[in-house]
Design a protein around this motif. Structure first.
Motif, PDB file in Angstrom:
ATOM      1  N   TRP A  96       0.830  -1.220  -0.099  1.00  0.00           N
ATOM      2  CA  TRP A  96       0.077   0.094  -0.070  1.00  0.00           C
ATOM      3  C   TRP A  96       0.831   1.170  -0.106  1.00  0.00           C
ATOM      4  O   TRP A  96       1.810   1.414   0.952  1.00  0.00           O
ATOM      5  CB  TRP A  96      -0.958   0.211   1.145  1.00  0.00           C
ATOM      6  N   ARG A  97       0.680   1.953  -1.041  1.00  0.00           N
ATOM      7  CA  ARG A  97       1.404   3.246  -1.067  1.00  0.00           C
ATOM      8  C   ARG A  97       0.742   4.454  -1.052  1.00  0.00           C
ATOM      9  O   ARG A  97      -0.369   4.545  -1.731  1.00  0.00           O
ATOM     10  CB  ARG A  97       2.700   3.345  -2.419  1.00  0.00           C
ATOM     11  N   ILE A  98       1.156   5.449  -0.446  1.00  0.00           N
ATOM     12  CA  ILE A  98       0.289   6.682  -0.138  1.00  0.00           C
ATOM     13  C   ILE A  98       1.080   7.798  -0.744  1.00  0.00           C
ATOM     14  O   ILE A  98       2.355   7.939  -0.517  1.00  0.00           O
ATOM     15  CB  ILE A  98       0.043   6.838   1.381  1.00  0.00           C
ATOM     16  N   GLU A  99       0.598   8.768  -1.621  1.00  0.00           N
ATOM     17  CA  GLU A  99       1.239   9.816  -2.363  1.00  0.00           C
ATOM     18  C   GLU A  99       0.315  11.108  -2.206  1.00  0.00           C
ATOM     19  O   GLU A  99      -0.666  10.952  -2.798  1.00  0.00           O
ATOM     20  CB  GLU A  99       1.571   9.584  -3.680  1.00  0.00           C
ATOM     21  N   ALA A 100       0.763  12.012  -1.432  1.00  0.00           N
ATOM     22  CA  ALA A 100       0.203  13.311  -1.367  1.00  0.00           C
ATOM     23  C   ALA A 100      -0.144  14.015  -2.639  1.00  0.00           C
ATOM     24  O   ALA A 100       0.783  14.149  -3.437  1.00  0.00           O
ATOM     25  CB  ALA A 100       0.974  14.157  -0.361  1.00  0.00           C
ATOM     26  N   GLN A 101      -1.494  14.485  -2.818  1.00  0.00           N
ATOM     27  CA  GLN A 101      -1.614  15.241  -3.839  1.00  0.00           C
ATOM     28  C   GLN A 101      -2.345  16.766  -3.381  1.00  0.00           C
ATOM     29  O   GLN A 101      -2.373  17.170  -2.039  1.00  0.00           O
ATOM     30  CB  GLN A 101      -2.965  14.623  -4.569  1.00  0.00           C
ATOM     31  N   ALA A 102      -2.455  17.603  -4.345  1.00  0.00           N
ATOM     32  CA  ALA A 102      -2.914  18.900  -3.844  1.00  0.00           C
ATOM     33  C   ALA A 102      -4.223  18.877  -3.339  1.00  0.00           C
ATOM     34  O   ALA A 102      -5.014  17.916  -3.763  1.00  0.00           O
ATOM     35  CB  ALA A 102      -2.695  19.869  -5.286  1.00  0.00           C
ATOM     36  N   GLY A 103      -4.817  19.967  -2.900  1.00  0.00           N
ATOM     37  CA  GLY A 103      -6.235  19.879  -2.286  1.00  0.00           C
ATOM     38  C   GLY A 103      -6.420  18.949  -1.167  1.00  0.00           C
ATOM     39  O   GLY A 103      -7.730  18.788  -0.998  1.00  0.00           O
ATOM     40  N   GLY A 104      -5.512  18.542  -0.272  1.00  0.00           N
ATOM     41  CA  GLY A 104      -5.936  17.896   0.767  1.00  0.00           C
ATOM     42  C   GLY A 104      -6.205  16.373   0.485  1.00  0.00           C
ATOM     43  O   GLY A 104      -7.129  15.751   1.051  1.00  0.00           O
ATOM     44  N   THR A 105      -5.752  15.798  -0.751  1.00  0.00           N
ATOM     45  CA  THR A 105      -6.039  14.394  -1.051  1.00  0.00           C
ATOM     46  C   THR A 105      -4.811  13.818  -1.228  1.00  0.00           C
ATOM     47  O   THR A 105      -3.592  14.328  -1.283  1.00  0.00           O
ATOM     48  CB  THR A 105      -6.693  14.337  -2.213  1.00  0.00           C
ATOM     49  N   CYS A 106      -4.856  12.268  -1.339  1.00  0.00           N
ATOM     50  CA  CYS A 106      -3.682  11.523  -1.662  1.00  0.00           C
ATOM     51  C   CYS A 106      -4.165  10.557  -2.602  1.00  0.00           C
ATOM     52  O   CYS A 106      -5.208  10.176  -3.071  1.00  0.00           O
ATOM     53  CB  CYS A 106      -3.402  10.770  -0.502  1.00  0.00           C
ATOM     54  N   VAL A 107      -3.171   9.928  -3.426  1.00  0.00           N
ATOM     55  CA  VAL A 107      -3.452   8.810  -4.187  1.00  0.00           C
ATOM     56  C   VAL A 107      -3.021   7.608  -3.623  1.00  0.00           C
ATOM     57  O   VAL A 107      -1.805   7.807  -2.748  1.00  0.00           O
ATOM     58  CB  VAL A 107      -2.705   8.877  -5.721  1.00  0.00           C
ATOM     59  N   LEU A 108      -3.922   6.518  -3.491  1.00  0.00           N
ATOM     60  CA  LEU A 108      -3.487   5.344  -2.894  1.00  0.00           C
ATOM     61  C   LEU A 108      -3.388   4.191  -3.738  1.00  0.00           C
ATOM     62  O   LEU A 108      -4.201   3.949  -4.595  1.00  0.00           O
ATOM     63  CB  LEU A 108      -4.675   4.933  -1.699  1.00  0.00           C
ATOM     64  N   ARG A 109      -2.221   3.573  -4.070  1.00  0.00           N
ATOM     65  CA  ARG A 109      -1.858   2.552  -4.773  1.00  0.00           C
ATOM     66  C   ARG A 109      -1.478   1.162  -4.114  1.00  0.00           C
ATOM     67  O   ARG A 109      -1.033   1.155  -3.162  1.00  0.00           O
ATOM     68  CB  ARG A 109      -0.652   2.645  -5.646  1.00  0.00           C
ATOM     69  N   ILE A 110      -2.452   0.215  -4.403  1.00  0.00           N
ATOM     70  CA  ILE A 110      -2.317  -1.044  -3.867  1.00  0.00           C
ATOM     71  C   ILE A 110      -1.868  -2.036  -4.884  1.00  0.00           C
ATOM     72  O   ILE A 110      -2.311  -2.150  -5.861  1.00  0.00           O
ATOM     73  CB  ILE A 110      -3.808  -1.655  -3.500  1.00  0.00           C
ATOM     74  N   VAL A 111      -0.717  -2.733  -4.569  1.00  0.00           N
ATOM     75  CA  VAL A 111      -0.090  -3.915  -5.552  1.00  0.00           C
ATOM     76  C   VAL A 111      -0.062  -5.187  -5.130  1.00  0.00           C
ATOM     77  O   VAL A 111       0.527  -5.264  -3.978  1.00  0.00           O
ATOM     78  CB  VAL A 111       1.331  -3.282  -5.897  1.00  0.00           C
ATOM     79  N   HIS A 112      -0.743  -6.007  -5.642  1.00  0.00           N
ATOM     80  CA  HIS A 112      -0.559  -7.572  -5.260  1.00  0.00           C
ATOM     81  C   HIS A 112       0.313  -8.089  -6.364  1.00  0.00           C
ATOM     82  O   HIS A 112       0.467  -8.169  -7.681  1.00  0.00           O
ATOM     83  CB  HIS A 112      -1.886  -8.220  -5.510  1.00  0.00           C
ATOM     84  N   SER A 113       1.219  -8.747  -5.662  1.00  0.00           N
ATOM     85  CA  SER A 113       2.320  -9.541  -6.549  1.00  0.00           C
ATOM     86  C   SER A 113       2.630 -10.955  -5.966  1.00  0.00           C
ATOM     87  O   SER A 113       2.807 -11.069  -4.788  1.00  0.00           O
ATOM     88  CB  SER A 113       3.737  -8.675  -6.683  1.00  0.00           C
ATOM     89  N   LEU A 114       3.177 -11.702  -7.186  1.00  0.00           N
ATOM     90  CA  LEU A 114       3.729 -13.257  -6.731  1.00  0.00           C
ATOM     91  C   LEU A 114       4.879 -13.397  -7.788  1.00  0.00           C
ATOM     92  O   LEU A 114       4.775 -12.816  -8.706  1.00  0.00           O
ATOM     93  CB  LEU A 114       2.587 -14.128  -6.743  1.00  0.00           C
ATOM     94  N   PHE A 115       5.672 -14.199  -7.488  1.00  0.00           N
ATOM     95  CA  PHE A 115       6.588 -14.836  -8.441  1.00  0.00           C
ATOM     96  C   PHE A 115       6.138 -16.409  -8.874  1.00  0.00           C
ATOM     97  O   PHE A 115       5.883 -17.214  -8.314  1.00  0.00           O
ATOM     98  CB  PHE A 115       7.935 -15.056  -7.857  1.00  0.00           C
ATOM     99  N   ALA A 116       5.988 -16.392 -10.496  1.00  0.00           N
ATOM    100  CA  ALA A 116       5.780 -17.515 -10.895  1.00  0.00           C
ATOM    101  C   ALA A 116       6.282 -17.604 -12.132  1.00  0.00           C
ATOM    102  O   ALA A 116       6.335 -16.661 -12.855  1.00  0.00           O
ATOM    103  CB  ALA A 116       4.160 -17.812 -11.070  1.00  0.00           C
ATOM    104  N   SER A 117       6.565 -18.777 -12.683  1.00  0.00           N
ATOM    105  CA  SER A 117       7.090 -18.974 -14.213  1.00  0.00           C
ATOM    106  C   SER A 117       6.114 -19.049 -15.210  1.00  0.00           C
ATOM    107  O   SER A 117       6.514 -19.180 -16.210  1.00  0.00           O
ATOM    108  CB  SER A 117       7.870 -20.121 -14.125  1.00  0.00           C
TER     109      SER A 117
END
Length: 273
Positions: A96-117
């Motif tokens: 979960w990554r939080i990035e501040a934006q203008a106007g009192g908001t944030c962008v929230l990025r959620i990344v699911h990952s795994l390793f597989a061939s």
């Protein structure tokens, strides 16, 4: 939602949404037990030497989801690792990554990952990502209207007869939500326990509806149906906020439970959690 594939064998899906609040506000909501409990499900962190090491989510009926904390950088990044959804599948990392934006908001990025061939587990990643839909909408409503407030949660998930679409039609009709549009005022029909507010979200892929409540108190009601390979499940989560929330939940929960079992008689006996 497409799976991104790296040469290293890492396969991932990303969800991105805008939420109200500062990075500290958002961190409080997504990386503390009380915060997560206010829009998702009951949660707590196990700590060691003052640092969180395991996140525990309570699914009810004895079900617990445990995630090992692997990244902890407040108020920017929170990451964990858990077993896959099915036996034999690779472990899944979630960040979960939080990035501040203008106007009192944030962008929230959620990344699911795994390793597989191979692409054998791509469907699992896509399923995990799609399963966030209503919960993340609930998070947006929470941060916009109830930020920082703790919730009392009453929830039901009961099996019933019929397809997802059939059960959804019954649920929307019985609750009086059929024909209601986002932004409309909704009031539970006569004969149901008092519940009312502004419709915030509807989806039929998956089947979900969210109402921002002001009656019988401030909160969020989440209605849904889902089939995960067995009987269709009908669900209702009611998050109540404020000093009177526990009292309201104690008074209203038995009435809603009776209504659910009357409308969905094929459901097995269950209790709110």
């Amino acid at each position: 939602m497409s799976v991104k594939k790296d040469a290293s064998g890492r396969r991932s899906v990303q969800i991105e949404l805008q939420v109200a609040g500062t990075p500290e506000d958002v961190w409080q909501a997504i990386a503390t037990g009380p915060g997560i409990s206010s829009w998702l499900m009951p949660a707590e962190f196990e700590e060691r030497d003052g640092k969180p090491v395991v996140l525990k989510l309570d699914f009810g009926s004895g079900g617990e989801h445990r995630s090992k904390v692997t990244v902890w950088d407040p108020p920017r990044v929170f990451g964990g690792e858990t077993d896959g959804l099915v036996p034999g599948s690779p472990s899944v990392a979630t960040e979960w990554r939080i990035e501040a934006q203008a106007g009192g908001t944030c962008v929230l990025r959620i990344v699911h990952s795994l390793f597989a061939s191979t692409d054998d587990w791509d469907e699992e990643l896509e399923y995990m990502a799609s399963g966030w839909s209503a919960f993340l909408r609930t998070l947006q409503i929470y941060l916009r209207h109830f930020r920082g407030r703790r919730s009392t949660l009453v929830k039901w998930m009961v099996p019933t007869a019929g397809t997802e679409a059939e059960v959804w039609e019954t649920l929307m009709t019985a609750s009086g939500l059929k024909g209601v549009a986002v932004g409309d005022r909704w009031q539970a029909p006569t004969g149901l326990p008092a519940l009312g507010g502004i419709a915030e979200y509807f989806s039929q892929g998956p089947y979900d509806a969210l109402v921002r409540l002001d009656e019988p108190g401030p909160g969020i009601a989440a209605f849904g149906t889902v089939n995960m390979g067995g009987p269709t499940m009908v669900g209702l989560n009611v998050y109540l906020y404020g000093d009177g929330a526990a009292g309201i939940a104690a008074r209203e929960a038995p009435l809603w439970q009776a209504w659910i079992h009357e409308r969905f008689p094929a459901s097995a006996p269950t209790h709110p959690e």
